[in-house]
Design an enzyme around this catalytic site. Structure first.
Site, mmCIF file in Angstrom:
data_model
loop_
_atom_site.group_PDB
_atom_site.id
_atom_site.type_symbol
_atom_site.label_atom_id
_atom_site.label_comp_id
_atom_site.label_asym_id
_atom_site.label_seq_id
_atom_site.Cartn_x
_atom_site.Cartn_y
_atom_site.Cartn_z
ATOM 1 N N HIS A 46 0.789 -1.362 0.040
ATOM 2 C CA HIS A 46 -0.095 -0.054 -0.061
ATOM 3 C C HIS A 46 0.700 1.488 0.094
ATOM 4 O O HIS A 46 0.353 2.387 0.303
ATOM 5 C CB HIS A 46 -0.933 -0.002 1.369
ATOM 6 N N GLN A 148 -1.267 -13.326 5.730
ATOM 7 C CA GLN A 148 -2.221 -12.487 6.127
ATOM 8 C C GLN A 148 -3.680 -13.064 6.031
ATOM 9 O O GLN A 148 -4.013 -13.535 5.012
ATOM 10 C CB GLN A 148 -2.218 -11.265 5.346
ATOM 11 N N GLU A 150 -7.378 -11.949 6.097
ATOM 12 C CA GLU A 150 -8.119 -10.914 5.607
ATOM 13 C C GLU A 150 -9.209 -11.023 4.946
ATOM 14 O O GLU A 150 -9.999 -9.964 4.525
ATOM 15 C CB GLU A 150 -7.312 -9.676 5.236
#
Length: 254
Positions: A46, A148, A150
């Protein structure tokens, strides 16, 4: 904490304080290191990191013997091998939703048939100053692979992901999970249920458990779910927080 100590501390699931670094600048990394954080994670998913910025940051981290992770844009073998060769001590891989993805990610981060490509001339390898047996052992001792969780599918498959050989930790992403559950906050019953379910999977498989928090008080609240390492906010958030507090103080002057 040294790079050599980091993996053991992660495995023990002891509370650790880290952050996501969004600014692609070696100077920012140096400042965060001086703050006393246990680790920093460069956010290549990001934030606008290019190879030059990554290279500089990881050179400083290696020279200082300081643990720096990289959140890769995706779990491709190319992304994973690239940042590990530059000197990252581990990776955070977004959107690991099932055991097959976890196996592929773990294989890409480990040496062996079909796994991480071996090169003895990288920064991580000491630029051709280390032997093959030494480097293979270094990888076993040092490299941390973090999956991760998510997505709702990742929560459903958390036990299989946590039990995948080569996955060292699960990172529960509260923001993405909340959005996936159709929420606009990070305090829903669905999110807390996911935290509990993924936490149980981590405990059952002897896998470390991590998450993101905005501040330390939130980390204290969530420790009961079994989280060890906390990625606290980012330098962007801390700059804004500190600047706003001082500006508010000036506004109070008559």
């Amino acid at each position: 904490m040294s790079i050599a100590e980091f993996r053991a501390r992660v495995a023990a699931n002891t509370p650790l304080a880290g952050t996501f670094m969004k600014t692609p600048s070696v100077d920012m990394l140096e400042v965060l290191m001086l703050a006393g954080l246990d680790f920093v994670c460069l956010d290549c998913e990001h934030a606008p990191f290019d190879t030059q910025a990554l290279n500089a940051c990881l050179a400083v981290a290696r020279a200082a013997d300081y643990p720096v992770l990289v959140r890769v844009p995706s779990g491709s073998a190319e992304n994973i091998g690239h940042v590990l060769d530059l000197g990252a001590c581990g990776i955070v891989v977004p959107h690991v939703t099932d055991a097959e993805t976890a196996r592929r990610v773990a294989r890409a981060g480990r040496f062996g048939h079909g796994g991480r490509g071996y090169a003895g001339s990288t920064r991580w390898a000491g630029f051709a100053t280390r032997t093959m047996p030494e480097l293979l052992q270094q990888s076993r001792d040092e490299t941390v692979i973090i999956a991760q969780i998510e997505d709702p599918e990742g929560v459903d498959n958390a036990d299989a992901i946590a039990g995948t050989d080569g996955i060292d930790a699960l990172f529960l992403g509260p923001a993405d999970l909340s959005v996936a559950y159709g929420k606009s906050n990070q305090t829903s019953d669905e999110l807390y249920a996911a935290m509990a379910r993924v936490g149980e999977a981590a405990r059952a498989n002897g896998t470390a458990y991590m998450t993101f928090v905005a501040h330390a008080d939130r980390a204290k609240e969530l420790r009961a779910y079994g989280f060890g390492a906390f990625f606290i906010a980012s330098e962007h958030a801390w700059i804004l927080q500190g600047a706003r507090a001082e500006i508010a103080g000036i506004r109070e002057i008559d």
